[in-house]
Motif scaffolding. Structure first.
Motif, PDB file in Angstrom:
ATOM      1  N   UNK A  45     -19.615  16.821  12.208  1.00  0.00           N
ATOM      2  CA  UNK A  45     -18.830  16.982  10.990  1.00  0.00           C
ATOM      3  C   UNK A  45     -19.700  17.288   9.770  1.00  0.00           C
ATOM      4  N   UNK A  46     -20.946  16.921   9.801  1.00  0.00           N
ATOM      5  CA  UNK A  46     -21.837  17.253   8.710  1.00  0.00           C
ATOM      6  C   UNK A  46     -22.458  18.628   8.837  1.00  0.00           C
ATOM      7  N   UNK A  47     -22.180  19.302   9.962  1.00  0.00           N
ATOM      8  CA  UNK A  47     -22.821  20.583  10.267  1.00  0.00           C
ATOM      9  C   UNK A  47     -21.840  21.744  10.304  1.00  0.00           C
ATOM     10  N   UNK A  48     -20.703  21.530  10.955  1.00  0.00           N
ATOM     11  CA  UNK A  48     -19.683  22.576  11.062  1.00  0.00           C
ATOM     12  C   UNK A  48     -18.324  21.996  10.668  1.00  0.00           C
ATOM     13  N   UNK A  49     -17.398  22.877  10.409  1.00  0.00           N
ATOM     14  CA  UNK A  49     -16.063  22.457   9.977  1.00  0.00           C
ATOM     15  C   UNK A  49     -15.298  21.787  11.121  1.00  0.00           C
ATOM     16  N   UNK A  50     -14.270  21.028  10.746  1.00  0.00           N
ATOM     17  CA  UNK A  50     -13.400  20.383  11.736  1.00  0.00           C
ATOM     18  C   UNK A  50     -12.748  21.438  12.637  1.00  0.00           C
ATOM     19  N   UNK A  51     -12.384  22.561  12.041  1.00  0.00           N
ATOM     20  CA  UNK A  51     -11.762  23.644  12.806  1.00  0.00           C
ATOM     21  C   UNK A  51     -12.727  24.161  13.880  1.00  0.00           C
ATOM     22  N   UNK A  79     -12.942  21.777  16.820  1.00  0.00           N
ATOM     23  CA  UNK A  79     -11.806  21.972  17.727  1.00  0.00           C
ATOM     24  C   UNK A  79     -12.012  23.245  18.552  1.00  0.00           C
ATOM     25  N   UNK A  80     -12.498  24.310  17.911  1.00  0.00           N
ATOM     26  CA  UNK A  80     -12.784  25.550  18.637  1.00  0.00           C
ATOM     27  C   UNK A  80     -13.862  25.323  19.698  1.00  0.00           C
ATOM     28  N   UNK A  81     -14.805  24.423  19.417  1.00  0.00           N
ATOM     29  CA  UNK A  81     -15.853  24.092  20.384  1.00  0.00           C
ATOM     30  C   UNK A  81     -15.239  23.513  21.650  1.00  0.00           C
ATOM     31  N   UNK A  82     -14.342  22.566  21.480  1.00  0.00           N
ATOM     32  CA  UNK A  82     -13.693  21.946  22.641  1.00  0.00           C
ATOM     33  C   UNK A  82     -12.966  23.003  23.476  1.00  0.00           C
ATOM     34  N   UNK A  83     -12.254  23.883  22.815  1.00  0.00           N
ATOM     35  CA  UNK A  83     -11.546  24.948  23.526  1.00  0.00           C
ATOM     36  C   UNK A  83     -12.528  25.904  24.206  1.00  0.00           C
ATOM     37  N   UNK A  84     -13.596  26.264  23.516  1.00  0.00           N
ATOM     38  CA  UNK A  84     -14.591  27.176  24.088  1.00  0.00           C
ATOM     39  C   UNK A  84     -15.242  26.564  25.328  1.00  0.00           C
ATOM     40  N   UNK A  85     -15.561  25.269  25.272  1.00  0.00           N
ATOM     41  CA  UNK A  85     -16.150  24.604  26.440  1.00  0.00           C
ATOM     42  C   UNK A  85     -15.179  24.614  27.620  1.00  0.00           C
ATOM     43  N   UNK A  86     -13.929  24.292  27.347  1.00  0.00           N
ATOM     44  CA  UNK A  86     -12.931  24.283  28.421  1.00  0.00           C
ATOM     45  C   UNK A  86     -12.717  25.682  28.993  1.00  0.00           C
ATOM     46  N   UNK A  87     -12.637  26.689  28.134  1.00  0.00           N
ATOM     47  CA  UNK A  87     -12.463  28.068  28.602  1.00  0.00           C
ATOM     48  C   UNK A  87     -13.654  28.513  29.447  1.00  0.00           C
TER      49      UNK A  87
END
Length: 149
Positions: free
Chosen positions: A117-123, A126-134
């Motif tokens: 949270x101190x490095x990238x936005x909350x959005x 969330x995109x990270x989680x989706x990218x990992x799953x994809x």
């Protein structure tokens, strides 16, 4: 580049990994593809990437250790015939160990999100989680197709 173009390229490379390569080499190639994919999906700036990847890599290593080494010691007890030999006390201890590992994983994920949270936005988190799953879904799909073909 668009995702429609990147996905096939990345996974073509994954599927082209030679059987003659060692497991470690294959794992490193998959990791490099995952890094490229996540970087693209999150649209990380240079500054974000420099801060993001050390946090991500530390999390990934800690998570892998928890999942593999610690769980392996527990699961070795559950080889065929071993479960029947467990006393109720040993089974209870094994359950407690499993719960502790799950709790450690949960706490690790919470810390990871807080650190990000101190490095990238909350959005982007969330995109990270989706990218990992994809990425993982497509990797599994490619592995299944490779086994069939």
């Amino acid at each position: 580049m668009k995702t429609k173009i990147i996905f096939p390229i990345i996974f073509l490379l994954v599927t082209s990994l030679s059987f003659s390569q060692g497991f470690k080499e294959k794992r490193e190639k998959v990791k490099a593809l995952k890094v490229a994919y996540i970087t693209e999906q999150l649209e990380l700036t240079t500054d974000e990437a420099q801060k993001f990847w050390p946090i991500y890599n530390a999390f990934d290593e800690n998570q892998a250790e928890l999942r593999h080494e610690k769980m392996r010691s527990i699961l070795d007890r559950f080889k065929p015939g071993n479960v029947e030999k467990l006393s109720e006390k040993d089974a209870s201890n094994s359950l407690a160990q499993m719960e502790k590992i799950e709790e450690d994983l949960f706490n690790l994920k919470k810390k990871f999100i807080k650190d990000l949270q101190g490095v990238i936005s909350a959005k982007k988190i969330i995109k990270l989680k989706k990218a990992e799953e994809d990425f993982n879904r497509e990797l599994l799909k490619q592995m299944r197709e490779k086994r069939r073909g």
